[in-house]
Design an enzyme around this catalytic site. Structure first.
Site, PDB file in Angstrom:
ATOM      1  N   CYS A   1      -0.255   4.275   2.192  1.00 42.41           N
ATOM      2  CA  CYS A   1      -0.004   4.159   3.622  1.00 42.41           C
ATOM      3  C   CYS A   1       1.398   4.271   3.820  1.00 42.41           C
ATOM      4  CB  CYS A   1      -0.337   2.600   3.854  1.00 42.41           C
ATOM      5  SG  CYS A   1      -1.638   1.968   3.225  1.00 42.41           S
ATOM      6  N   ASP A   2       2.392   4.055   3.019  1.00 46.58           N
ATOM      7  CA  ASP A   2       3.682   3.546   3.730  1.00 46.58           C
ATOM      8  C   ASP A   2       4.686   4.255   2.501  1.00 46.58           C
ATOM      9  OD1 ASP A   2       2.881   1.600   5.556  1.00 46.58           O
ATOM     10  OD2 ASP A   2       2.795   0.089   4.141  1.00 46.58           O
TER      11      ASP A   2
ATOM     12  N   CYS B   1       0.894  -1.033   0.045  1.00 49.50           N
ATOM     13  CA  CYS B   1      -0.034   0.133  -0.129  1.00 49.50           C
ATOM     14  C   CYS B   1       0.958   1.341  -0.131  1.00 49.50           C
ATOM     15  CB  CYS B   1      -1.045  -0.013   1.088  1.00 49.50           C
ATOM     16  SG  CYS B   1      -1.839   1.476   1.419  1.00 49.50           S
TER      17      CYS B   1
END
Ligand code: NAP
Length: 331
Positions: free
Chosen positions: A148-149, A145
């Site tokens: 997200c990261d 992701c």
């Protein structure tokens, strides 16, 4: 007690079903997925719980964080009298009516069911991917992701694995953080849509590594990624590429294992539906990513969740005047 409606799953589809059914006085029971099972089943809230900024959910002019959006949806649904069981469903029996749904040793009976268990990111199957989802996504250099990261990889070199729209989207997003993004694809043509291909191909920070499969990631178990070993899928030759992050973007897998043999699934495991949200089994509906591999958006999941709630409510009304056999004939 036989429940009017049991909702299995709690992403945008499940919460929207709960909201509509709650407001219609159906009195739904939701089994929300609890804490899930690592990367395979993400638990309550689903994929949006591991997403950061959501900019395309209408109504939030300046965007909203994924987990916050899920919390708002949950609270909104709970206002209308939804009962929640914070667990994963372990087994179902849709062969005898009313249907049975197990959470370990507890069994719930239902007149109608909405399946909204979503989908999860696919992984390549390398041992080195494991620490990524066991020890917190992204922290050790492997993630599924980018939104997200990506933040962890500011100024670093990273790779995205895959050749579809998700891989292009992730690669383009990562250029906001990383100094360079390799797209490692196993063939020499992309599966992604033309517009996404063009954007990625002409991006100065993105470099394509064609006909290549990742054999090994060095070495998330040591706490960080320093590079990958690639295998040329045509010649078989091995090579090394130094980088600090790997984003796996090779598609998603619907969370339908528990329903196998009970309702019709397609070859990829997604639930087959007709009349938008009806499964092959009478009174069992499916909404969201679990039946949609094309759009996979929070808003489309919410939309089908609404359809499932309205159809379930109408069916429950019908069952007040028709027998199950009569209603089944119309399914
Ligand atoms: P996808 O279209 O199935 O693409 C998966 C990609 O990963 C393919 O290029 C595939 O290679 C590769 N792949 C699969 N398994 C692999 C493995 N084990 N090792 C290495 N590579 C592997 O999945 P997706 O990109 O997630 O897209 C899914 C759907 O969502 C599509 O319909 C897509 O259009 C849609 N979507 C749209 C957008 C958008 O429009 N903004 C964004 C995201 C997704 P091969 O090509 O060789 O099979």
């Amino acid at each position: 007690m036989v429940h009017n409606l049991v909702i299995i799953g709690s992403g945008p589809a499940g919460y929207t079903t709960a909201l509509y059914a709650g407001r219609a006085n159906v009195g739904p029971l939701m089994i929300d997925g609890g804490v899930g099972k690592g990367q395979e089943l993400l638990g309550a809230g689903g994929q949006l719980m591991i997403t950061t900024e959501v900019e395309n959910y209408p109504g939030f002019e300046h965007g909203i964080q994924g987990p916050e959006l899920m919390q708002i949806m949950r609270k909104q649904a709970l206002r209308f009298g939804v009962e929640v069981v914070e667990e994963l469903v372990s087994r179902v029996d849709f062969n005898v009516y009313p249907y049975k749904i197990w959470v370990n040793d507890d069994v719930y009976e239902a007149k109608t069911v909405v399946i909204a268990t979503g989908a999860s990111a696919k992984w390549i199957g390398l041992d080195e991917e494991k620490p990524a989802w066991e020890g917190g996504l992204g922290g050790r250099g492997v993630s599924a992701c980018a939104t997200c990261d990506g933040f962890f990889f500011r100024g670093k070199e990273v790779a995205v694995i895959g050749g579809g729209d998700t891989a292009m989207e992730e690669a383009i997003y990562l250029t906001n953080h990383a100094s360079k993004v390799y797209v490692i694809h196993r063939r020499d043509t992309l599966r992604a849509s033309k517009i996404m291909q063009e954007r990625a191909l002409k991006h100065p920070k993105i470099e394509f590594v064609w006909t290549s499969a990742v054999e090994k990631i060095h070495d998330p178990a040591e706490g960080k990624v320093t590079g990958v070993t690639l295998r040329n899928t045509v010649t078989g030759a091995l090579s090394e590429l130094a980088l600090q992050g790997v984003f796996v973007a090779i598609g998603h897998k619907p969370n339908t294992e528990v329903f196998a043999g009970q309702i019709e699934l397609d070859d990829a495991g997604y639930i087959n539906t007709h009349h938008n949200v009806r499964t092959s089994k009478f009174a069992v509906f499916a909404a969201g990513d679990v039946q949609d591999h094309e759009y996979r958006q929070a808003i489309t999941a919410a939309g089908t969740g609404c359809m499932a709630a309205i159809q379930a409510e109408r069916l429950l009304e019908q069952l007040n005047v028709l027998s199950v056999d009569e209603a089944t004939a119309d399914w």
